[in-house]
Design a protein around this motif. Sequence first.
Motif, PDB file in Angstrom:
ATOM      1  N   ARG A   1      44.296  51.293  32.147  1.00 44.54           N
ATOM      2  CA  ARG A   1      44.626  51.426  33.565  1.00 44.54           C
ATOM      3  C   ARG A   1      46.091  51.058  33.785  1.00 44.54           C
ATOM      4  N   HIS A   2      46.747  51.789  34.689  1.00 46.39           N
ATOM      5  CA  HIS A   2      48.139  51.516  35.003  1.00 46.39           C
ATOM      6  C   HIS A   2      48.222  50.547  36.181  1.00 46.39           C
ATOM      7  N   LEU A   3      49.202  49.651  36.116  1.00 51.37           N
ATOM      8  CA  LEU A   3      49.422  48.710  37.199  1.00 51.37           C
ATOM      9  C   LEU A   3      50.272  49.374  38.274  1.00 51.37           C
ATOM     10  N   LEU A   4      49.660  49.643  39.424  1.00 50.03           N
ATOM     11  CA  LEU A   4      50.378  50.234  40.544  1.00 50.03           C
ATOM     12  C   LEU A   4      50.799  49.136  41.522  1.00 50.03           C
ATOM     13  N   ASN A   5      51.442  49.536  42.598  1.00 46.97           N
ATOM     14  CA  ASN A   5      51.956  48.577  43.572  1.00 46.97           C
ATOM     15  C   ASN A   5      50.925  48.257  44.644  1.00 46.97           C
TER      16      ASN A   5
ATOM     17  N   SER B   1      41.851  36.642  45.683  1.00 41.24           N
ATOM     18  CA  SER B   1      40.504  37.140  46.003  1.00 41.24           C
ATOM     19  C   SER B   1      40.528  38.624  46.341  1.00 41.24           C
ATOM     20  N   TYR B   2      41.599  39.106  47.004  1.00 42.05           N
ATOM     21  CA  TYR B   2      41.704  40.536  47.292  1.00 42.05           C
ATOM     22  C   TYR B   2      41.803  41.325  45.981  1.00 42.05           C
ATOM     23  N   ASP B   3      42.606  40.825  45.051  1.00 40.67           N
ATOM     24  CA  ASP B   3      42.760  41.506  43.765  1.00 40.67           C
ATOM     25  C   ASP B   3      41.438  41.545  43.001  1.00 40.67           C
ATOM     26  N   CYS B   4      40.692  40.441  43.040  1.00 39.83           N
ATOM     27  CA  CYS B   4      39.412  40.387  42.333  1.00 39.83           C
ATOM     28  C   CYS B   4      38.403  41.352  42.954  1.00 39.83           C
TER      29      CYS B   4
ATOM     30  N   ARG C   1      55.422  38.514  39.711  1.00 42.30           N
ATOM     31  CA  ARG C   1      54.612  37.784  38.736  1.00 42.30           C
ATOM     32  C   ARG C   1      53.582  38.703  38.077  1.00 42.30           C
ATOM     33  N   LYS C   2      52.995  39.585  38.851  1.00 43.12           N
ATOM     34  CA  LYS C   2      51.963  40.477  38.314  1.00 43.12           C
ATOM     35  C   LYS C   2      52.514  41.460  37.293  1.00 43.12           C
ATOM     36  N   LYS C   3      53.828  41.668  37.289  1.00 40.84           N
ATOM     37  CA  LYS C   3      54.433  42.586  36.329  1.00 40.84           C
ATOM     38  C   LYS C   3      54.793  41.909  35.008  1.00 40.84           C
ATOM     39  N   GLU C   4      54.789  40.579  34.984  1.00 43.81           N
ATOM     40  CA  GLU C   4      55.052  39.866  33.732  1.00 43.81           C
ATOM     41  C   GLU C   4      53.898  40.084  32.764  1.00 43.81           C
ATOM     42  N   THR C   5      54.184  40.021  31.473  1.00 44.77           N
ATOM     43  CA  THR C   5      53.182  40.376  30.469  1.00 44.77           C
ATOM     44  C   THR C   5      52.661  39.156  29.715  1.00 44.77           C
ATOM     45  N   LEU C   6      51.483  39.339  29.152  1.00 45.59           N
ATOM     46  CA  LEU C   6      50.856  38.339  28.289  1.00 45.59           C
ATOM     47  C   LEU C   6      49.946  39.066  27.320  1.00 45.59           C
ATOM     48  N   THR C   7      49.471  38.381  26.314  1.00 50.45           N
ATOM     49  CA  THR C   7      48.482  38.941  25.404  1.00 50.45           C
ATOM     50  C   THR C   7      47.106  38.471  25.837  1.00 50.45           C
ATOM     51  N   HIS C   8      46.219  39.415  26.136  1.00 51.55           N
ATOM     52  CA  HIS C   8      44.877  39.052  26.601  1.00 51.55           C
ATOM     53  C   HIS C   8      44.161  38.284  25.497  1.00 51.55           C
ATOM     54  N   PRO C   9      43.628  37.089  25.775  1.00 49.38           N
ATOM     55  CA  PRO C   9      43.051  36.249  24.716  1.00 49.38           C
ATOM     56  C   PRO C   9      41.817  36.830  24.046  1.00 49.38           C
ATOM     57  N   TYR C  10      41.068  37.677  24.734  1.00 50.73           N
ATOM     58  CA  TYR C  10      39.859  38.261  24.139  1.00 50.73           C
ATOM     59  C   TYR C  10      40.133  39.629  23.527  1.00 50.73           C
TER      60      TYR C  10
ATOM     61  N   GLY D   1      43.167  40.933  22.851  1.00 48.31           N
ATOM     62  CA  GLY D   1      44.308  40.943  21.948  1.00 48.31           C
ATOM     63  C   GLY D   1      45.355  41.982  22.289  1.00 48.31           C
ATOM     64  N   GLU D   2      45.310  42.526  23.499  1.00 52.40           N
ATOM     65  CA  GLU D   2      46.275  43.541  23.919  1.00 52.40           C
ATOM     66  C   GLU D   2      47.309  42.922  24.845  1.00 52.40           C
ATOM     67  N   LYS D   3      48.536  43.432  24.781  1.00 49.39           N
ATOM     68  CA  LYS D   3      49.599  42.980  25.667  1.00 49.39           C
ATOM     69  C   LYS D   3      49.482  43.736  26.984  1.00 49.39           C
ATOM     70  N   ILE D   4      49.352  42.996  28.075  1.00 48.89           N
ATOM     71  CA  ILE D   4      49.110  43.606  29.380  1.00 48.89           C
ATOM     72  C   ILE D   4      49.918  42.856  30.441  1.00 48.89           C
ATOM     73  N   PRO D   5      50.139  43.475  31.615  1.00 43.93           N
ATOM     74  CA  PRO D   5      50.723  42.734  32.744  1.00 43.93           C
ATOM     75  C   PRO D   5      49.682  41.781  33.340  1.00 43.93           C
ATOM     76  N   TRP D   6      50.142  40.696  33.923  1.00 42.40           N
ATOM     77  CA  TRP D   6      49.224  39.755  34.571  1.00 42.40           C
ATOM     78  C   TRP D   6      48.401  40.443  35.657  1.00 42.40           C
ATOM     79  N   GLY D   7      48.970  41.464  36.282  1.00 42.02           N
ATOM     80  CA  GLY D   7      48.265  42.149  37.352  1.00 42.02           C
ATOM     81  C   GLY D   7      47.009  42.873  36.928  1.00 42.02           C
ATOM     82  N   LEU D   8      46.847  43.105  35.625  1.00 40.51           N
ATOM     83  CA  LEU D   8      45.650  43.792  35.126  1.00 40.51           C
ATOM     84  C   LEU D   8      44.568  42.830  34.631  1.00 40.51           C
ATOM     85  N   VAL D   9      44.848  41.538  34.668  1.00 42.27           N
ATOM     86  CA  VAL D   9      43.859  40.573  34.174  1.00 42.27           C
ATOM     87  C   VAL D   9      42.570  40.661  34.974  1.00 42.27           C
TER      88      VAL D   9
END
Length: 343
Positions: free
Chosen positions: A2-6, A214-217, A299-308, A310-318
């Motif tokens: 999925r792509h992170l949109l605005n 909560s809106y994002d969830c 902040r949502k555009k910053e990236t991390l590696t998902h712990p489960y 193992g993919e690099k994703i933006p925080w907004g897709l968590v």
Amino acid sequence: MRHLLNTLFVTSEDIYLTLDGENIVANRDKTVIARYPLHTLSGIISFSYPGASPALMGACAQRGIALSFCTPRGRFLARVTGEANGNVLLRRAQYRAADDPNQSCRIARTMIFGKIHNGRWSVERTRRDHALRVDAERLKVVSDQMKALLPQILQAGDLEQLRGLEGVAANAYFGGFEEMILGDRDTFAFDKRSRRPPLNPTNALLSFVYSLLSYDCAAALESVGLDSYVGFLHRDRPGRSSLALDLMEELRPCVADRFVLTLINNRILKEEDFVRQDNGGVFLRDDARRTVLKRWQERKKETLTHPYLGEKIPWGLVTYLQALLLARYLREDLDAYPPFLWK
């Protein structure tokens, strides 16, 4: 993937939203102020009383764009939803799990385990990075208390016991939260969590950012075909997105709380950014709210590696990926729901 949109945040209280072709139009006194292409948006949150046209609400529902309405202070009012997404069998599985106390507890305790784990890791991160500026011994006591509760949470036999353990952990965590505040401690003094209304600037920030999370969830859950109103830890209540509240539990410390600490510790907000009411309530001013929303999007555009995964994703897709993992568990594609464990 999925792509992170605005997400479009409408913060002016006198804006009316309409539809023009494939564009959303912001109007003030029948004058066009701005236009935004719908295909670039994943969500719209309006803090404006005039609202939106039926045509725009219908277009958002058809395209799966989450459209939420809040008061100017950030209190949730309503959300526009279209036809239910996803396989009806998934929602039936969700409802069966929610009606089964044992199954509800099994899911809820993994979410609460994630919450306490992430909260403890946030405490440990402050101890490690700012040992000379904080009371490290006090934070160690908080961390040890939370660590001791983790195995008890996994063994919780019912929701009431789980809520009790979560409450003990929350008291320990927020009891040491002020120690993680490195900015203006006079303005952002914090002794306990307060809501409805928040009684100090730190609580005002936490409440506002929790609303955003909560809106994002809720949007993430609906996008994968789940019913955001039927939860496992938070039981059914008219008008409450109980499953969104469940999902955000594990994300509060690492997504919302750390974001609030960043705003405070980097001195992005000051005393004059808050308004204090006669009843003791404290709220963000309009300009400060815009600053928070802008930083939230960044902040949502910053990236991390998902712990489960193992993919690099933006925080907004968590939120979306955790909703997807929950759906896979309910479909019995996974043996257990894997909570987001921050590293």
